[in-house]
Design an enzyme around this catalytic site. Structure first.
Site: not given
Length: 509
Positions: A241-242, A246, A263, A297
């Site tokens: 995610g963002s 994270g 990630e 991403c």
């Protein structure tokens, strides 16, 4: 909606489980309302589990782990093989689900399902290759070795943009490594998760030695993620995610000395050198920048073009952007589908406004197309020409927004390339061997992925996927990423009659 996967019933605002599936049902927290990004119409509502249900799910996964870890790895691989075969059988229907919930065009949705299938194949082979080491001992009649053992419960938190593949990267490797799973999917793509869970349970039902509850799905928003990651019985939290998300998860998991695999965001860049093959480069730029409506991403955000080819590249990109087929992702002619929601559109226009305030010029796009598919959010992909890399360029905007920046020498390009907090994917187009090698070398790209003459998107499952800096440092899928999902044990065996100590220490009694 395909009854094969979700014979779901809506009753009093509750999304009931498919058949007897292992799903965490709604609890006392508020409902989540899901809209289809294609037309903006409501799809369904589902409730959110509370602490009691999360704890119960973890307890079941812990018991299942005590049994599953004892199953030989090749047998665990057999479960993954059967799941992969079911995914092959239902590939089209799974892809339709991805399009329905995430808004991906047909070919990208099919590609994601194929990625899940490919990861299954990789994991099946891996189930017979969980190798340790034999290590030379400094002591006579001693042997040292390393073993890898199952870790425990793996919590997997995924984003909307790859609602099946990213789970599979983690889940298939974690399963063959002997772990159990709890999946918290994006609240925008719960049916994709339920479909995968349903197929996994269908595969489990064909094997007598697979315990119940080795995999579970918990639906809900970030409050559920918080409940989940705080559970001390969770051995590994793998989150996609963002960067902001994270960092919050990392702090919570580290606070209990747990493991995490992150990630996160990628503010990805490409360098077009003077020797670049522009026919290849333009195609790579367009796919990387506008594929999945810029919601990968690995999407291309920053394009550094050498001054000697800048005008040509600028002209060709504008021409390519003018002809992009934008619309309903279910139509085979469409290349750019919708943004996921209104917030994504707002972030895009806010970024464009800031870029213009910081000296940029909007060359094309950046406006909403209002006459497509009801209330779906369709936008014209944007290119903003920047005089330099400013503050807004150093942020990731999860939308089809490309910054175009001129450079004069390789060192200048590399300095701008690395001068952002994120470090996921990167690329250079050049036929200069020196530039290519420097880009991939220790003083070149500081990203986890550094490509030459291909774009930033479209990683293969055989290579470890992930990045550095604010991208989190995690690695998923290929290479030796399986080690994330296991615990390492060092053994020393004395097969002699003496007891010598290491480092020559004497302690005679």
């Amino acid at each position: 909606m395909n009854n094969l996967f979700y014979r779901s019933l809506i009753s009093d605002g509750r999304l009931l489980a498919i058949q007897q599936g292992n799903y965490c049902l709604p609890g006392e927290l508020p409902l989540n309302n899901v809209r289809c990004p294609i037309d903006g119409n409501p799809l369904y509502s589902f409730g959110t589990p509370g602490r009691t249900e999360v704890v119960q799910t973890v307890r079941q996964a812990k018991h299942a782990f005590s049994l599953w870890q004892q199953i030989p790895p090749p047998r665990r691989g057999e479960l993954v093989r059967r799941f992969g075969n079911l995914a092959r059988e239902h590939k089209q229907a799974l892809a339709e689900l991805i399009t329905l919930e995430a808004g991906k065009i047909e070919q990208e949705a099919l590609g994601e399902v194929q990625e899940m299938i490919d990861v299954c194949d990789f994991a099946v082979g891996l189930s017979r290759q969980l190798y340790g080491l034999t290590i030379s001992s400094e002591r006579h009649t001693h042997r040292m070795m390393e073993q890898w053992h199952p870790l425990g419960i793996v919590a997997i938190i995924t984003a909307f943009n790859f609602p099946m593949a990213v789970w599979a990267w983690n889940a298939m490797l974690a399963l063959v490594c002997g772990n159990t799973l709890i999946w918290k999917p994006s609240e925008q793509t719960p049916l994709c998760a339920l479909a995968c869970q349903h197929l996994l349970e269908e595969a489990m039902a064909t094997m007598e030695d697979v315990p119940e509850h080795i995999s579970a799905v918990i639906l809900g928003s970030k409050e559920v993620s918080t409940l989940l990651v705080d559970q001390t019985e969770i051995s590994l939290v793998s989150a996609t995610g963002s960067c902001q998300m994270g960092k919050a998860i990392a702090c919570r998991v580290a606070g209990r000395l747990g493991r995490y695999l992150l990630e996160l965001g990628g503010n990805n860049a490409m360098i077009l050198a003077p020797t670049a093959n522009l026919d290849l480069a333009i195609r790579a730029v367009v796919f990387a920048a506008v594929g999945t409506a810029g919601q990968r991403c690995t999407s291309l955000r920053r394009l550094f073009v050498h001054a000697g080819i800048y005008d040509v590249v600028r002209k060709r990109l504008l021409k390519a952007y003018e002809t992009l087929p934008i619309g309903d992702p279910r139509q085979t002619s469409t290349l750019v589908g919708p943004l996921i929601n209104e917030n994504a559109w707002q972030r895009m226009i806010d970024a464009i406004v800031l870029a213009e305030e910081q000296g940029g010029s909007l060359l094309t796009g950046g406006h909403r197309i209002s006459d497509l598919c009801g209330s779906g959010i369709y936008v014209q992909p944007a290119i903003v020409e920047m005089p330099k890399q400013t503050a807004i360029v150093e942020e990731e905007t999860f939308a089809p927004l490309l910054y175009l920046i001129k450079y004069h020498d390789f060192d200048e390009a590399m300095q701008m390339h690395n001068a952002v907090p994120q470090g996921l994917s990167s690329a250079i187009f050049t036929n200069d061997l020196r530039e290519a090698e420097m880009f991939m070398g220790p003083t070149g790209s500081d990203c986890g992925i550094a490509n030459v003459n291909i774009g930033t998107s479209g990683a293969e499952i055989g290579g470890a996927f992930g990045g550095e800096k604010d991208t989190g440092g995690g690695r998923e899928s290929g290479s030796d990423a399986w080690k994330n999902y296991m615990r390492r044990v060092t053994n020393t065996i004395n097969y002699g009659n003496d007891l010598p100590l290491a480092q020559g220490i004497r302690f005679d009694t």
